[in-house]
Scaffold this active site. Structure first.
Site, short mmCIF file in Angstrom:
data_model
loop_
_atom_site.label_atom_id
_atom_site.label_comp_id
_atom_site.label_asym_id
_atom_site.label_seq_id
_atom_site.Cartn_x
_atom_site.Cartn_y
_atom_site.Cartn_z
N CYS B 84 96.21 13.93 25.29
CA CYS B 84 95.04 14.54 24.75
C CYS B 84 95.41 14.95 23.19
O CYS B 84 94.26 15.60 22.53
CB CYS B 84 94.86 15.87 25.62
SG CYS B 84 94.99 15.44 27.48
N ILE B 211 84.67 16.23 31.44
CA ILE B 211 84.83 14.78 31.03
C ILE B 211 83.70 14.56 30.01
O ILE B 211 82.41 14.42 30.17
CB ILE B 211 84.55 13.95 32.30
CG1 ILE B 211 85.79 14.20 33.23
CG2 ILE B 211 84.40 12.63 31.94
CD1 ILE B 211 85.67 13.66 34.63
N LYS B 334 86.81 23.57 26.18
CA LYS B 334 86.33 24.15 27.45
C LYS B 334 84.70 23.71 27.17
O LYS B 334 84.12 23.50 28.37
CB LYS B 334 86.71 25.66 27.32
CG LYS B 334 85.91 26.12 28.23
CD LYS B 334 86.47 25.82 29.83
CE LYS B 334 85.40 26.25 30.93
NZ LYS B 334 84.19 25.30 30.98
N HIS B 338 86.18 17.57 25.55
CA HIS B 338 87.41 17.11 25.19
C HIS B 338 87.52 15.60 25.66
O HIS B 338 87.84 15.17 26.60
CB HIS B 338 88.47 17.82 26.55
CG HIS B 338 89.64 17.54 26.14
ND1 HIS B 338 90.35 16.85 24.96
CD2 HIS B 338 90.77 17.37 27.10
CE1 HIS B 338 91.51 16.74 25.06
NE2 HIS B 338 91.91 16.94 26.34
#
Lengths: 181, 397
Positions: B84, B211, B334, B338
């Site tokens: 990430c 997602i 959030k 992401h």
């Protein structure tokens, strides 16, 4: 419907739709349910199933059939490794010896997995926890308790070899020890 | 340290479910924007670094595919991966190419098309991002599951509540509501968050980043070129990096996010500042809120709060504009979303535009110190990057 059945149903519908499209417009188009965007449904499918070397740690898997969970210990530094490893990075060249993990540890933390990965979608909701053992080693495994409210930090858990169904292979689990037992 | 490096152009595609665009088309939206803003053409770029994790998307050599689409085939390029934190790793790689003198102008592209695969497959891929053999193969952890292990231990020790976690989500959705590029540009209430279903107890759906498909790009330049290209360069002042174990069981406790702590210590050492009360040195920050608990752990690791008191910052609204330090004014992972490989580059875009005071006014931080901090975690603290952006050219020894 289990999560696995829901996924399979979703795939079935999408493939069915693409088949209809192939017959009408000649190509496997499906459409985004919200935006209506055209998507090509991949006509190639890949199964991923790895073969992972456990040659040097075979003893760990052989011991499971005797009901034992093993770790390794560096003969020179005394460092205990779990998951077991055969090399001592702190003392290159030194050998490790196999030792048995203690049977009882204390629960450090846990979670219950409700939304599951695809390859775990055939299981009921499962609890995963990490326990600390008297030799200073932490073990992560399923915890035999589906209600997170019945668990607490510091509670005693037993490290047990279990058969994982429906696959039918040996692994290990953390089992809460009843108070006063 | 090498030569100073400036950001001279930024571009970002709308984050969300982007089934209207292929990975190359999505990347182009960001690349085009960044090149135009920098006032340069494809031919001017010396090197391209692409941040893309993939697995869930169809093109394995995504960097080459998107370069061809962008009319840049032939340029030096490679793809980097740090889970990430991939986008921050891509920035680091391009930064180093310029700092070392190897390049004068670099393009960084972060892109992810997660929705090419259905949700359970994406959940599987992210769940495998830890230690596959020892922690996934038998025990099927998910990404929310890993962070839930931190949440359970943290909440037990410090008496933080599920409401405290949800307060992070409420804040980040609040700022996302002013960010048209966000995946979820809308406010949520504490009740909505509290009533959402558990995905990995004690974490709920609204504790979790979505997602997301997305792309972001930045053009980095040497001092000489930056001065020619812009009157208002934003400099990369310092980068701190760290890693932690792949097996979560090998971490001693689940109260301290160690990789973040170590990365912060390294970045702050370069800046010559203390970790305690580090917020004094920054106008705003982005922290890696893949899950609400992660934002709270980050407050503590970065020195915004004392150990065990991170949740009080959000309870007291100290990370809104006007508080100690505003955090995640773009909506964070959030609510902005992401898109794994794009996230760190998207943070860079946000920091440049914030420091230049050109984001939507409702979410614009007051810029006084001219310095900001971006914190980007890879995996569950498997990697951590701290990137510090500044209006002032860094002093280099």
């Amino acid at each position: 419907m289990s999560q696995r059945e829901q996924i399979e149903e979703f795939f079935k519908q999408m493939i069915g739709f693409a088949e209809t499209m192939k017959q009408s417009v000649g190509v496997p188009l499906v459409f985004d349910q919200k935006s209506g965007a055209a998507l090509w449904l991949d006509q190639r499918e890949l199964t991923l199933r790895f073969t992972i070397s456990v040659e040097r740690i075979r003893k760990f898997f052989e011991a499971l059939s005797e009901g034992k969970v093993l770790a390794t210990r560096c003969k020179e530094t005394g460092t205990i490794y779990f998951p077991p490893q055969v090399d001592c990075p702190d003392a290159p060249g030194s050998e490790v010896e196999w030792i048995e993990m203690p049977r009882e540890g204390e629960l450090l933390t846990w979670t219950v997995i409700y939304t599951k990965p695809y390859s775990f979608s055939h299981y009921n909701d499962y609890t995963v926890g990490i326990a600390r053992f008297p030799n200073g080693v932490n073990v992560l495994a399923w915890v035999r308790e589906s209600d997170p409210g019945k668990l607490r930090v510091g509670m005693k858990v037993r490290l047990e070899v279990v058969k994982r169904e429906p696959e039918g292979y040996l692994t290990y689990e953390l089992v809460p020890v009843e108070e006063g037992q | 340290m090498g030569r100073p490096v400036a950001v001279v152009g930024t571009g970002i595609a709308k984050y969300g479910v982007r089934n209207d665009a292929s990975i190359a088309e999505l990347a182009w939206e960001a690349i085009h924007g960044a090149l135009a803003e920098a006032g340069v053409e494809q031919k001017d770029i010396d090197i391209v670094v692409v941040g893309n994790v993939g697995g869930w998307s169809s093109e394995p050599l995504s960097s080459v595919v998107l370069l061809e689409y962008a009319g840049m085939s032939g340029k030096p390029v490679y793809r980097v991966e740090a889970a990430c934190a991939t986008g921050s790793a891509a920035i680091k790689a391009a930064h180093d190419a310029i700092a070392s003198g190897e390049a004068d102008l670099a393009l960084v592209v972060g892109v992810e098309r997660m929705n090419e695969s259905p949700t359970p497959i994406v959940v599987e891929f992210i769940g495998r991002a830890g230690n596959y053999f020892w922690e996934f193969e038998n025990f099927g952890l998910t990404f929310p599951g890993y962070y839930a292990l931190y949440a359970t231990a943290y909440m037990d020790k410090y008496r933080a509540t599920e409401e405290d976690l949800c307060r992070v989500a409420v804040k980040n959705h609040y700022y996302a509501s002013f960010n048209p590029k966000a995946h979820f540009p809308r406010k949520i209430s504490l009740e909505q968050c509290m009533q959402s279903r558990y995905i990995a107890w004690p974490l709920k759906l609204f504790d979790s980043s979505p997602i997301t498909d997305g792309a972001a790009a930045v053009v980095l330049a040497s001092e000489e070129l930056a001065k020619k290209l812009t009157d208002s360069p934003v400099w990369i002042e310092a980068i701190g990096m760290a890693s932690d174990t792949s097996n979560l069981s090998k971490r001693p406790d689940f109260l301290v996010h160690r990789a973040s702590l170590w990365a912060a210590e390294r970045a702050f050492k370069k800046l010559g500042i203390e970790r305690e009360e580090s917020y004094k040195h920054f106008d705003f920050a982005n922290v890696h809120d893949a899950f609400t608990i992660a934002e709270i752990l980050a407050y503590e690791a970065l020195g915004f709060a004392k150990w065990g008191e991170g949740y009080k910052l959000v309870r007291e609204e100290q990370t809104y504009i006007g508080g100690l330090i505003p955090v995640n004014l773009d909506g964070g992972l959030k609510a902005k979303g992401h898109p794994i490989g794009a996230t760190g580059v998207g943070m860079a875009v946000e920091h440049v535009r914030q420091l230049q005071q050109r984001v939507e006014k409702e979410r614009q931080a007051p810029i006084v110190k001219g310095r900001s901090l971006a914190h980007n975690v890879g995996g569950t603290g498997h990697y951590a990057f701290i990137t510090v952006y500044s209006l002032e050219k860094p002093r280099r020894p």
